[in-house]
Design a protein around this motif. Structure first.
Motif: not given
Length: 140
Positions: A18-25
């Protein structure tokens, strides 16, 4: 006075995703569009093959990895039998780095840095290019 850390657990693999997905977005849209087809996976540690190939002394010696053939090396389309390009983030080494960091970086900042660095390998970006992408993500 209650310590806010006494009842907290380390982020799980799902939390990291979830943190990686938020970082990517949060990355610049041009970068996200280019990287859109490179999947990101999270594991606690690199596998034995990676440890051997990278000649790591410890499973904590690597925070992330781009596995595949970068675009500058002809990796836009996989060759027959070639696994697709993929970015790996390693939860336990990242947590260890975060815990020992004296720079005051947040976990999200570290994950963003590793994500940009590994995706940057896919594109053949220089360190300066990757620093500019991270700076743009911080501004957004």
């Amino acid at each position: 006075m209650t310590n806010p850390w006494t009842d907290r657990a380390a982020p799980s693999l799902d939390d990291f995703e979830q943190i990686a997905a938020a970082a990517f977005s949060a990355l610049p849209s041009e970068f996200r569009e280019l990287a859109g087809n490179v999947p990101c996976a999270v594991a606690d540690f690199p596998d034995e093959e990676t440890i051997r190939e990278m000649e790591l002394e410890s499973e904590f010696d690597i925070l992330g990895l781009f596995r595949g053939v970068g675009l500058p090396q002809g990796g836009a389309m996989p060759f027959t039998g070639q696994m697709p390009n993929q970015v790996w983030l390693y939860r336990r080494p990242i947590l260890d780095y975060w815990a020992e960091s004296e720079a005051g970086e947040t976990l999200g900042e570290i994950i963003t840095h590793v994500l940009v660095h590994e995706i940057g390998h896919h594109f053949g970006f220089s360190d300066e290019d990757m620093e500019a992408i991270e700076a743009a993500a911080e501004r957004e």
